[in-house]
Design a protein around this motif. Structure first.
Motif, short mmCIF file in Angstrom:
data_model
loop_
_atom_site.label_atom_id
_atom_site.label_comp_id
_atom_site.label_asym_id
_atom_site.label_seq_id
_atom_site.Cartn_x
_atom_site.Cartn_y
_atom_site.Cartn_z
N SER A 100 -14.25 13.64 -23.06
CA SER A 100 -12.88 13.14 -22.41
C SER A 100 -11.88 14.30 -21.60
N ASP A 101 -11.60 13.87 -20.40
CA ASP A 101 -10.46 14.85 -19.77
C ASP A 101 -9.19 14.33 -19.60
N GLY A 102 -8.90 13.76 -20.62
CA GLY A 102 -7.23 13.08 -20.64
C GLY A 102 -7.06 11.75 -20.06
N TRP A 103 -5.80 11.47 -19.84
CA TRP A 103 -5.55 10.23 -19.49
C TRP A 103 -4.22 10.24 -18.50
N GLY A 104 -3.83 9.10 -17.83
CA GLY A 104 -2.73 9.12 -17.08
C GLY A 104 -2.58 7.59 -16.69
N VAL A 105 -1.29 7.54 -16.01
CA VAL A 105 -0.74 6.26 -15.68
C VAL A 105 -0.24 6.48 -14.24
N MET A 106 -0.83 5.12 -13.31
CA MET A 106 -0.52 5.03 -12.13
C MET A 106 0.91 4.30 -12.12
N GLN A 107 2.07 5.03 -11.21
CA GLN A 107 3.13 4.42 -11.30
C GLN A 107 3.69 4.21 -10.01
N HIS A 108 4.19 3.02 -9.74
CA HIS A 108 4.81 2.85 -8.41
C HIS A 108 5.56 4.03 -7.87
N GLN A 109 5.40 4.50 -6.82
CA GLN A 109 6.03 5.56 -6.07
C GLN A 109 7.02 5.16 -4.88
N GLU A 110 8.25 5.55 -4.86
CA GLU A 110 9.05 5.28 -3.82
C GLU A 110 8.06 5.43 -2.42
N GLY A 111 8.18 4.65 -1.50
CA GLY A 111 7.84 4.63 -0.22
C GLY A 111 6.13 3.87 -0.59
N ASP A 112 5.59 3.62 -1.43
CA ASP A 112 4.26 2.90 -1.74
C ASP A 112 4.55 2.05 -0.66
N ASP A 113 5.25 0.90 -0.48
CA ASP A 113 5.13 -0.19 0.49
C ASP A 113 5.27 0.20 1.92
N GLU A 114 5.49 1.57 2.27
CA GLU A 114 5.76 2.02 3.54
C GLU A 114 4.70 1.57 4.65
N PHE A 115 3.42 1.36 3.92
CA PHE A 115 2.45 1.19 4.98
C PHE A 115 1.79 -0.35 4.99
N MET A 116 2.86 -1.23 4.52
CA MET A 116 2.22 -2.62 4.23
C MET A 116 2.26 -3.25 5.63
N ASP A 117 1.40 -4.01 5.85
CA ASP A 117 1.14 -4.62 6.99
C ASP A 117 2.12 -5.90 7.30
N ASP A 118 2.93 -5.77 7.87
CA ASP A 118 4.13 -6.63 8.00
C ASP A 118 3.63 -8.05 8.77
N ASP A 119 2.40 -7.92 9.51
CA ASP A 119 2.08 -8.88 10.42
C ASP A 119 1.03 -9.64 9.48
N HIS A 120 0.56 -9.34 8.34
CA HIS A 120 -0.28 -9.92 7.43
C HIS A 120 0.20 -11.57 7.11
N GLU A 121 -0.66 -12.51 7.33
CA GLU A 121 -0.19 -13.53 7.08
C GLU A 121 -0.60 -14.09 5.61
N HIS A 122 0.17 -14.41 4.64
CA HIS A 122 -0.23 -14.58 3.28
C HIS A 122 -1.08 -15.97 3.20
N GLY A 123 -2.27 -16.07 3.03
CA GLY A 123 -3.01 -17.34 2.67
C GLY A 123 -3.09 -17.80 1.11
N PRO A 124 -3.57 -18.80 1.03
CA PRO A 124 -3.94 -19.27 -0.31
C PRO A 124 -4.42 -18.56 -1.36
N ASP A 125 -5.48 -17.74 -0.89
CA ASP A 125 -6.23 -16.94 -1.56
C ASP A 125 -5.67 -15.25 -2.02
N CYS A 126 -4.41 -15.08 -1.27
CA CYS A 126 -3.89 -13.69 -1.34
C CYS A 126 -3.52 -13.36 -2.73
N ASN A 127 -3.81 -12.38 -3.31
CA ASN A 127 -3.37 -11.91 -4.52
C ASN A 127 -2.32 -11.03 -4.46
N HIS A 128 -1.45 -10.82 -3.55
CA HIS A 128 -0.48 -9.92 -3.32
C HIS A 128 0.66 -10.55 -2.72
#
Length: 128
Positions: A100-128
């Motif tokens: 074992s080499d420990g454990w951790g938790v991923m957490q949302h960081q400020e700015g995580d959404d900065e690189f979101m693709d605003d032009d992306h069209e959300h279809g019926p199969d999107c999971n986000h």
């Protein structure tokens, strides 16, 4: 809240200080390390056959040159439960020459959404 003065206690205190709600279940990544790729792959195959309520993935850590088996479990980050799970996974990894080499938790960081693709069209199969 007071936590034991060890690595697990310090991690929980840091998480609480960061504003993470420790009363709710979180995806916790437990890291198991192996020197040998075949040992790591055998451990991955074995853990996937167990009744594990979580996910596991195997990666090569470029910095250390070691194989990391990351076991992600959704659980409430309670000290005794974390220590017990980490000990159990350390025993499991030891059967394959790892540890074992420990454990951790991923957490949302400020700015995580900065690189979101605003032009992306959300279809019926999107999971986000």
């Amino acid at each position: 809240m007071q936590y034991p003065d060890d690595d697990n206690g310090k991690m929980l205190a840091a998480m609480a200080d960061a504003g993470i709600d420790l009363s709710k279940a979180l995806d916790i990544d437990f890291f198991l390390v192996f020197d040998d790729q075949r040992d790591a792959e055998s451990a991955l195959e074995d853990i996937q056959t167990k009744d594990l309520e979580g996910e596991a993935e195997l990666l090569l850590n470029d910095e250390s040159g070691k194989w990391e088996l990351i076991v992600c479990l959704n659980m409430v980050p309670e000290y005794d439960a974390l220590v017990s799970q980490e000990s159990s996974l350390n025993d499991f990894a030891g059967e394959f020459g790892g540890m074992s080499d420990g454990w951790g938790v991923m957490q949302h960081q400020e700015g995580d959404d900065e690189f979101m693709d605003d032009d992306h069209e959300h279809g019926p199969d999107c999971n986000h």
